[in-house]
Design an enzyme around this catalytic site. Structure first.
Site, PDB file in Angstrom:
ATOM      1  N   GLN A 264      43.116 -27.707  93.248  1.00 29.17           N
ATOM      2  CA  GLN A 264      42.135 -28.780  93.343  1.00 29.17           C
ATOM      3  C   GLN A 264      42.162 -29.476  94.700  1.00 29.17           C
ATOM      4  OE1 GLN A 264      43.019 -31.328  89.990  1.00 29.17           O
ATOM      5  NE2 GLN A 264      42.379 -29.806  88.493  1.00 29.17           N
TER       6      GLN A 264
ATOM      7  N   HIS B 226      45.356 -32.641  90.579  1.00 25.30           N
ATOM      8  CA  HIS B 226      45.214 -34.093  90.373  1.00 25.30           C
ATOM      9  C   HIS B 226      45.450 -34.898  91.645  1.00 25.30           C
ATOM     10  CE1 HIS B 226      45.835 -33.942  85.706  1.00 25.30           C
ATOM     11  NE2 HIS B 226      45.030 -32.978  86.154  1.00 25.30           N
TER      12      HIS B 226
ATOM     13  N   GLU C 288      37.148 -41.235  80.785  1.00 24.95           N
ATOM     14  CA  GLU C 288      36.939 -42.676  80.734  1.00 24.95           C
ATOM     15  C   GLU C 288      36.021 -43.164  81.846  1.00 24.95           C
ATOM     16  OE1 GLU C 288      41.617 -43.550  79.433  1.00 24.95           O
ATOM     17  OE2 GLU C 288      40.745 -44.497  81.211  1.00 24.95           O
TER      18      GLU C 288
ATOM     19  N   TYR D  52      45.806 -49.358  83.521  1.00 21.90           N
ATOM     20  CA  TYR D  52      44.795 -48.664  82.732  1.00 21.90           C
ATOM     21  C   TYR D  52      45.390 -47.699  81.717  1.00 21.90           C
ATOM     22  CZ  TYR D  52      41.420 -51.238  85.245  1.00 21.90           C
ATOM     23  OH  TYR D  52      40.682 -52.311  85.709  1.00 21.90           O
TER      24      TYR D  52
END
Length: 425
Positions: free
Chosen positions: A118, A188, A286, A296
């Site tokens: 990624q 990520h 989310e 969070y």
């Protein structure tokens, strides 16, 4: 790879949601306080069947391909006062696109990147005082200087250089922030960047796929910058008004934490609040409104299940009073909305969409539109409306609004991809 400009108008009317996509609209809308009603403390789920009517669903639009031949484009940013568009490609290329002619120019001076998994050259944003301050900011993954030859050991970087549009080139480009620690994974990185209304630079950093789902997870550890939103000065320093600057064991650049992998971020002009969309584990995606110092919840609370199972990762946000709940989420079993790229629409081309949040989805392959009600001390109620571009099979990676026309631009995540725009039909 050969590139060619394109002005191929593909006329179509907006499609109503099919039954297969309608299930993706199911979400919980959580109430609460905060600048945009972010601090949910209860709330109930809702779905599109109960949503109030919306004239924006009937807007007719056309899709035009502006330019083609991009390899996994990731970020879009218009140059203020110039009209041209900056485009990043994950392998490491930065380009300047003329929306009128479709001409593409390569920009020299982009950094070397860790283009695995990624990772790569990711987001782009422009100094709010451009062209008086000609700095262009890039986020990207890069390996540590002393990493092994296989390239393992990388992290999210923020860099800046001054753009010469005549050359075109970035001069004096350098890394101004490195989100430590480095991790031996290519997953990520997060990596959206945007300037807030106060001139601070917000940058998202993913959790680098830490799978220790407990209170010791990197996203819950304030001593590192992973799984967080950073708030920086334009020079890359920690903003002096950040919430943890006086805590000796905390990273002073952190503005919010407890994030998994936020790949979409936008400022809501009505309130100045920063909104983010982030990936869950299995579903559990989310939409969050970011508060100073907010936790969070990842992974001690989540609306997701573990990959390959129906087992919850953690209790729901509603079961803890010490975390901030999402204003909208896709629970386990819903099909999810893996997001990348978001913008609040403020253009003049589509008056019925003004104030709506647009967010791209990757695996679900459409462009989401969300109406937002409530501001100030009131709860923000978010409703997903009929999908756009649902017939194209596009992984929607990035979005931008053209300042002069109000056209909505879309970067498609593919190996040989277009940048397209949505215009009135």
């Amino acid at each position: 790879m050969t590139r060619r400009s394109a002005h191929i108008a593909d006329r179509r009317s907006v499609l109503r949601a099919t039954g297969g996509l309608a299930v993706l609209s199911t979400a919980g809308c959580l109430g609460g306080g905060g600048a945009d009603g972010a601090n949910g403390d209860g709330g109930t789920g809702s779905d599109g069947d109960d949503a109030p009517p919306d004239d924006g669903d009937d807007v007719e639009y056309a899709v035009e391909r502006v330019a083609e031949g991009f390899e996994n484009p990731w970020g879009l940013a218009f140059l203020p006062g110039d009209g041209r568009l900056l485009v990043t490609e994950r392998p490491g290329r930065l380009s300047l696109v003329d929306p009128g002619s479709g001409a593409i120019e390569s920009i020299a001076g982009a950094p070397d990147v860790f283009a695995e998994g990624q990772g790569g050259l990711l987001d782009v944003t422009v100094h709010p005082d451009y062209p008086d301050d000609r700095r262009v900011y890039l986020t990207y993954s890069a390996a540590a200087e002393d990493s092994p030859a296989d390239g393992s050991g990388a992290t999210t970087h923020v860099g800046a250089g001054r753009l010469d549009t005549d050359a075109p080139a970035l001069s004096g480009f350098e890394a101004i922030r490195v989100a430590e620690p480095f991790r031996d994974t290519d997953l990520h990185f997060g990596s959206r960047a945007t300037f807030g209304p106060d001139g601070a630079l917000f940058v998202t950093v993913g959790d680098r796929r830490d799978t220790d789902f407990d209170a010791e997870h990197v996203s819950q550890d304030l001593s590192n910058e992973l799984g967080s939103t950073l708030r920086l000065t334009p020079d890359g320093d920690a903003h002096p008004d950040n919430p943890f600057v006086d805590e000796p064991d905390a990273a002073d650049a952190i503005y919010s934490y407890g994030h998994r992998n936020p790949q979409a971020m936008a400022v809501r002009s009505e309130t100045g609040a920063v909104w983010q969309c982030e990936h869950g584990e299995r579903d559990g995606d989310e939409i969050n409104v970011i508060e100073r110092g907010g936790n969070y919840g990842w992974p001690i609370t989540s609306e997701a299940c573990r990959y390959g199972t129906d087992e919850r990762v953690a209790p729901s946000h509603r079961e803890r009073g010490d975390v901030i709940a999402p204003v909208h989420y896709w629970p386990c079993g819903s099909g999810g909305f893996p997001p990348s790229g978001a913008v609040f629409y403020d253009g003049g081309a589509f008056p019925a969409w003004r104030g709506d949040l647009f967010a791209g989805t990757l695996a679900a392959r459409y462009l989401g539109r969300f109406t937002v009600e409530g501001a100030g001390a009131a709860a923000a109620t978010v409703t997903e409306r009929d999908p756009l571009l649902a017939d194209r099979g596009w992984r929607v990676r990035a979005l931008a609004v053209e300042p002069s026309t109000g056209h909505l631009y879309v970067a498609v995540d593919d190996a040989d991809a277009p940048v397209a725009r949505i215009v009135p039909d």
